[in-house]
Scaffold this motif. Structure first.
Motif, PDB file in Angstrom:
ATOM      1  N   HIS A   6       0.818  -1.213   0.000  1.00  0.00           N
ATOM      2  CA  HIS A   6       0.000   0.000   0.000  1.00  0.00           C
ATOM      3  C   HIS A   6       0.856   1.269   0.000  1.00  0.00           C
ATOM      4  O   HIS A   6       0.308   2.371   0.152  1.00  0.00           O
ATOM      5  CB  HIS A   6      -0.919  -0.007   1.217  1.00  0.00           C
ATOM      6  N   LYS A   7       2.181   1.091  -0.183  1.00  0.00           N
ATOM      7  CA  LYS A   7       3.108   2.224  -0.205  1.00  0.00           C
ATOM      8  C   LYS A   7       2.872   3.151   0.996  1.00  0.00           C
ATOM      9  O   LYS A   7       2.805   4.378   0.874  1.00  0.00           O
ATOM     10  CB  LYS A   7       2.978   2.996  -1.518  1.00  0.00           C
ATOM     11  N   ALA A   8       2.730   2.541   2.161  1.00  0.00           N
ATOM     12  CA  ALA A   8       2.381   3.274   3.372  1.00  0.00           C
ATOM     13  C   ALA A   8       3.529   4.170   3.838  1.00  0.00           C
ATOM     14  O   ALA A   8       4.692   3.752   3.862  1.00  0.00           O
ATOM     15  CB  ALA A   8       1.992   2.312   4.477  1.00  0.00           C
ATOM     16  N   LYS A   9       3.170   5.376   4.217  1.00  0.00           N
ATOM     17  CA  LYS A   9       4.131   6.315   4.792  1.00  0.00           C
ATOM     18  C   LYS A   9       3.771   6.695   6.223  1.00  0.00           C
ATOM     19  O   LYS A   9       4.606   7.195   6.964  1.00  0.00           O
ATOM     20  CB  LYS A   9       4.205   7.582   3.929  1.00  0.00           C
ATOM     21  N   LEU A  10       2.497   6.474   6.595  1.00  0.00           N
ATOM     22  CA  LEU A  10       2.036   6.850   7.927  1.00  0.00           C
ATOM     23  C   LEU A  10       1.142   5.759   8.501  1.00  0.00           C
ATOM     24  O   LEU A  10       0.180   5.324   7.852  1.00  0.00           O
ATOM     25  CB  LEU A  10       1.251   8.172   7.862  1.00  0.00           C
ATOM     26  N   VAL A  11       1.474   5.313   9.700  1.00  0.00           N
ATOM     27  CA  VAL A  11       0.689   4.298  10.413  1.00  0.00           C
ATOM     28  C   VAL A  11       0.172   4.922  11.703  1.00  0.00           C
ATOM     29  O   VAL A  11       0.956   5.409  12.519  1.00  0.00           O
ATOM     30  CB  VAL A  11       1.536   3.049  10.742  1.00  0.00           C
ATOM     31  N   ALA A  12      -1.159   4.928  11.871  1.00  0.00           N
ATOM     32  CA  ALA A  12      -1.765   5.392  13.122  1.00  0.00           C
ATOM     33  C   ALA A  12      -2.036   4.181  13.994  1.00  0.00           C
ATOM     34  O   ALA A  12      -2.719   3.249  13.575  1.00  0.00           O
ATOM     35  CB  ALA A  12      -3.068   6.146  12.835  1.00  0.00           C
ATOM     36  N   LYS A  13      -1.503   4.218  15.213  1.00  0.00           N
ATOM     37  CA  LYS A  13      -1.562   3.035  16.070  1.00  0.00           C
ATOM     38  C   LYS A  13      -2.506   3.236  17.251  1.00  0.00           C
ATOM     39  O   LYS A  13      -2.462   4.265  17.919  1.00  0.00           O
ATOM     40  CB  LYS A  13      -0.172   2.701  16.618  1.00  0.00           C
ATOM     41  N   GLY A  14      -3.329   2.236  17.482  1.00  0.00           N
ATOM     42  CA  GLY A  14      -4.046   2.150  18.745  1.00  0.00           C
ATOM     43  C   GLY A  14      -3.145   1.428  19.735  1.00  0.00           C
ATOM     44  O   GLY A  14      -2.047   0.966  19.390  1.00  0.00           O
ATOM     45  N   LYS A  15      -3.578   1.306  20.961  1.00  0.00           N
ATOM     46  CA  LYS A  15      -2.755   0.670  21.986  1.00  0.00           C
ATOM     47  C   LYS A  15      -2.545  -0.810  21.645  1.00  0.00           C
ATOM     48  O   LYS A  15      -3.495  -1.540  21.400  1.00  0.00           O
ATOM     49  CB  LYS A  15      -3.412   0.796  23.354  1.00  0.00           C
ATOM     50  N   SER A  16      -1.307  -1.242  21.645  1.00  0.00           N
ATOM     51  CA  SER A  16      -0.995  -2.633  21.300  1.00  0.00           C
ATOM     52  C   SER A  16       0.289  -3.063  21.992  1.00  0.00           C
ATOM     53  O   SER A  16       1.392  -2.668  21.591  1.00  0.00           O
ATOM     54  CB  SER A  16      -0.832  -2.793  19.778  1.00  0.00           C
ATOM     55  N   MET A  17       0.147  -3.883  23.032  1.00  0.00           N
ATOM     56  CA  MET A  17       1.325  -4.395  23.730  1.00  0.00           C
ATOM     57  C   MET A  17       2.088  -5.393  22.858  1.00  0.00           C
ATOM     58  O   MET A  17       3.304  -5.526  22.975  1.00  0.00           O
ATOM     59  CB  MET A  17       0.912  -5.051  25.044  1.00  0.00           C
ATOM     60  N   VAL A  18       1.374  -6.092  21.971  1.00  0.00           N
ATOM     61  CA  VAL A  18       2.053  -7.063  21.105  1.00  0.00           C
ATOM     62  C   VAL A  18       2.972  -6.340  20.127  1.00  0.00           C
ATOM     63  O   VAL A  18       4.063  -6.824  19.815  1.00  0.00           O
ATOM     64  CB  VAL A  18       1.038  -7.953  20.368  1.00  0.00           C
ATOM     65  N   SER A  19       2.563  -5.175  19.635  1.00  0.00           N
ATOM     66  CA  SER A  19       3.456  -4.422  18.750  1.00  0.00           C
ATOM     67  C   SER A  19       4.694  -3.946  19.508  1.00  0.00           C
ATOM     68  O   SER A  19       5.776  -3.818  18.940  1.00  0.00           O
ATOM     69  CB  SER A  19       2.716  -3.237  18.119  1.00  0.00           C
TER      70      SER A  19
END
Length: 495
Positions: free
Chosen positions: A115-128
């Motif tokens: 998806h040629k991603a440049k920006l990732v918006a993250k919710g809370k994720s302990m696994v990440s």
């Protein structure tokens, strides 16, 4: 403003868990603000849980039901994982089973590249956090923004979470205002409404501009393939609905069989975590956007991570650690955590659950196994756990495993070997107790040992040790018995 993707402390943090534990503990004990902040917040959470338990009624029955659900699920995890994956796929989603952190990161990067991603918006994720995803994204030039307020604050501070549900538990309003001032270039007063308003406006743009929204998963529902997210801020809903692509990163054990089971664990989770009846936002997401839907992601990808979890399945002692619902109730009652905070543990998961989970997931007893000693073994964690995980017993077994693997220091092994020999011989025991009284004299001040050479200094750094009495209990008992016998004989003579 560009926010760094990483969370600060270096990616090799987990490799230095044991070797740096004592130093981090010493630093934490000297940080008066940290200790007060952690104690204040954990007390508030603990008291909220106790009030919610009383109001709910029959709490032990709910704990038993929750434990039964989690035990059943993990005892049949292969079946429920298959059912969950089939239902996710049936609803238009994509499922990836990843054996380890590298595999999970590679899978996510593949999605990002497509998806040629440049920006990732993250919710809370302990696994990440567990797989250090932010650092890998930063290395690839992809900006990752934490949208949970606590996580966002820590991202600006380049720090890792200090608590499972309140990641910035160790920060005060002034520190947060300083971080926002440095990040924005405008001055902020340490007022909650002002700081929250800035964060709300700042993060809103990221929700709208993100190429990918990433979340964790509190519970997956096997019978429908649904993803359940709980939060008190609403960012989870924004991250999972506004970006065109939603990626879920979840541990393989985060499942319940049915919605009926989900009701039980959600009731337990909210009350145990914060004392709430239900979190402010509870989102149940099933599949990607359908043609008739007004909003939602066009694609749903679910990355299911093993990373050492399957090694606990079938283990009569440690399988129950997979029952954890991540409420953090064990942290809030732990006398060790409340004095030193989460960063002292040096791992993603802190507190009693972290002291057990970290060495098991990393399969590392040499470094991570040292965390099993960061406990008083008081059992408060078990009493607080909504699914009755016997963490105190597991900590003892981890200590035993470390000893059997001969990973303790040579002086420690020699000391306990000597202890075994002395306590196995009546003669040596009596000699040791009598000689100990005289050997301690140079160290005694006012009836207490207040300082001494290593290893005694490790004890006296934070507490005093009572001096050994001149007469042992056994000697006193023998003298008492002799005295009673003499009195009895005297009475008989008088008759």
């Amino acid at each position: 403003m560009s926010v760094q993707a990483g969370h600060g402390q270096d990616t090799n943090m987990d490799e230095r868990i044991g070797s740096g534990l004592k130093q981090r503990t010493k630093q934490a004990l000297q940080d008066e603000f940290l200790r007060k902040a952690v104690a204040f917040t954990t007390d508030k959470l603990k008291n909220g849980r106790l009030q919610a338990m009383d109001a709910f009624g029959d709490w032990e029955a709910w704990r038993d039901r929750g434990r039964a659900i989690r035990e059943h699920t993990n005892s049949h995890l292969d079946y429920y994982l298959s059912q969950f994956a089939d239902n996710v796929a049936g609803n238009g989603g994509h499922v990836y089973f990843c054996s380890g952190a590298d595999d999970a990161v590679k899978t996510f990067m593949g999605i990002a590249d497509r998806h040629k991603a440049k920006l990732v918006a993250k919710g809370k994720s302990m696994v990440s956090e567990e797989i250090h995803l932010n650092h890998h994204l930063e290395d690839r030039g992809i900006e990752a923004i934490e949208t949970d307020l606590g996580e966002y604050i820590l991202q600006l501070a380049r720090e890792t979470p200090s608590h499972l549900i309140i990641p910035a538990i160790h920060k005060n309003k002034q520190q947060i205002a300083d971080l926002f001032t440095d990040a924005s270039g405008q001055h902020f007063e340490p007022e909650t409404k002002v700081l929250a308003e800035y964060a709300r406006k700042k993060l809103r743009n990221y929700f709208l501009e993100a190429d990918i929204g990433l979340t964790g998963c509190n519970f997956g529902v096997a019978e429908s393939g649904s993803i359940t997210l709980v939060s008190n801020e609403g960012n989870g809903r924004m991250v999972s609905t506004l970006p065109k692509v939603h990626v879920v990163v979840m541990g393989m054990e985060r499942l319940v069989p049915t919605f009926e089971d989900l009701e039980v664990v959600l009731n337990l989770l909210a009350r145990s975590a914060t004392g709430q009846k239900l979190t402010t936002y509870t989102s149940i997401l099933t599949g990607a956007r359908h043609p008739e839907d007004l909003d939602g992601p066009e694609e749903l990808h679910v990355i299911i991570l093993d990373n050492g979890r399957s090694a606990q399945l079938g283990d009569p002692i440690f399988q129950e650690v997979l029952n954890c619902i991540r409420c953090a109730a064990c942290l809030n009652v732990c006398p060790v955590y409340r004095h030193v905070g989460g960063h002292t543990y040096g791992s993603v998961y802190s507190g009693p659950i972290g002291a057990v989970l970290t060495p098991l997931l990393q399969q590392d007893m040499k470094e991570a196994g040292t965390l099993s000693y960061a406990s008083s073994l008081c059992g408060a964690c078990y009493e607080a756990c909504p699914v009755k995980i016997p963490l105190h017993d597991m900590l003892v077994h981890l200590r035993h495993r470390k000893v059997k693997m001969k990973l303790t220091s040579l002086p420690e092994r020699a000391a306990f070997k000597t202890f075994q020999t002395v306590f196995g011989s009546v003669t040596l025991y009596k000699l040791a107790t009598k000689s100990g009284y005289y050997l301690q004299k140079p160290l005694v001040r006012g009836g207490m040992i207040k300082a001494g050479p290593a290893p005694l200094s490790g004890w006296t750094q934070s507490r005093f040790m009572p001096m050994m009495p001149k007469q042992s209990f056994r000697d006193k008992w023998a003298a008492l018995q002799a005295e009673l016998a003499a009195k009895k004989a005297a009475r008989e003579e008088q008759r």
